[in-house]
Scaffold this active site. Sequence first.
Site, short mmCIF file in Angstrom:
data_model
loop_
_atom_site.label_atom_id
_atom_site.label_comp_id
_atom_site.label_asym_id
_atom_site.label_seq_id
_atom_site.Cartn_x
_atom_site.Cartn_y
_atom_site.Cartn_z
N ASP A 88 -0.88 -2.34 -1.58
CA ASP A 88 -2.14 -1.78 -1.10
C ASP A 88 -2.48 -0.44 -1.77
O ASP A 88 -1.60 0.27 -2.25
CB ASP A 88 -2.06 -1.51 0.41
CG ASP A 88 -2.04 -2.79 1.22
OD1 ASP A 88 -1.88 -3.86 0.62
OD2 ASP A 88 -2.17 -2.69 2.45
N HIS B 296 -11.56 3.27 2.34
CA HIS B 296 -10.33 3.32 3.12
C HIS B 296 -10.49 4.08 4.44
O HIS B 296 -9.60 4.78 4.89
CB HIS B 296 -9.17 3.92 2.30
CG HIS B 296 -7.83 3.44 2.76
ND1 HIS B 296 -7.06 4.11 3.68
CD2 HIS B 296 -7.10 2.34 2.43
CE1 HIS B 296 -5.92 3.46 3.87
NE2 HIS B 296 -5.93 2.37 3.13
N HIS C 176 3.00 -0.38 -1.01
CA HIS C 176 1.87 0.40 -1.54
C HIS C 176 2.17 0.83 -2.97
O HIS C 176 3.09 1.63 -3.20
CB HIS C 176 1.64 1.65 -0.67
CG HIS C 176 1.29 1.32 0.75
ND1 HIS C 176 2.24 0.94 1.66
CD2 HIS C 176 0.11 1.32 1.39
CE1 HIS C 176 1.64 0.70 2.83
NE2 HIS C 176 0.36 0.92 2.69
NI NI Z 1 -4.28 1.06 2.89
#
Ligand code: NI
Length: 282
Positions: free
Chosen positions: A99, A154, A245
């Site tokens: 992500d 986001h 991430h």
């Molecule tokens: Ni995120």
Amino acid sequence: MKRRKILKLSSGAIIALPACSAKKDQLTPSVANAIPASSNVAASTQPVKVGANTQYRPPAYVNQGLRNPNMNLPSQFSGKTVSHSRGLSTNPYVAMTFDDGPHPQNTPRLLDMLRARNIKATFYVIGGNVDRYPHIVRRIVAEGHEIGNHTYTHRKLTSLGDSEVSKEMRRTEDAIVRAAGVKPRTMRPPYGALLTRQRNNIFSNFNYPTILWSVDPNDWKRPGASVVTSRILKGAHNGAIILAHDLHAPTVDAMPKTFDGLLSRGFQFITVSQLLAQKGQA
Ligand code: NI
């Protein structure tokens, strides 16, 4: 997912569409992957049945460690389930998801690690970053990975109105199409936060199922690469959707041992769409 800062939007530069869009799932299993049982395969690698009578083993490459076989699984899914946190497959398949990218250094480094093992992953990208680094999105797609929608700014979607949520989805989808010529097929909400009504709306309006996860190493807290690896290896299961991430360098540092550890345990890597397209998936 758990990114703290909101990115500034890039300038509205016009980006030409790529001449071609590499499509996933057109990979043909190579003869080299169907190696006989007598060949030199690591003892920890068990044969995995794919299809009726086809046995596959990850091929042994001298001095290159374990690699994922070139899996030719379908990725068309049509279920009516709005949210997924894992796949229902009983096969030893896992979907690695990354992500908050693309990131100009960490994502290419991660792509090198994936390519070295022939592993396909799913990237939930932020639209603002897509507009900043469209060439990295093109590389992600060209190398057979899947792109998912992780909003443009986001923000926490539960605090936004319906039109703002739609705008987040639309802007990101448009940015991905501009950058790489493909449409995302699933979305992941920042912080995992999305109301049931919002999930239904997004499913109706964009055809995106909401994808959460079943394994969370909390890598965004930067616990150290070895901790990230051990948490993922401990939590992995058939049909797992694993959250990580590529925004964070220590997460990328953890990936070689994570990938090799999962491979040595017999797991194979597929994309989220491939996981959803597995038989038995609602
Ligand atoms: Ni995120």
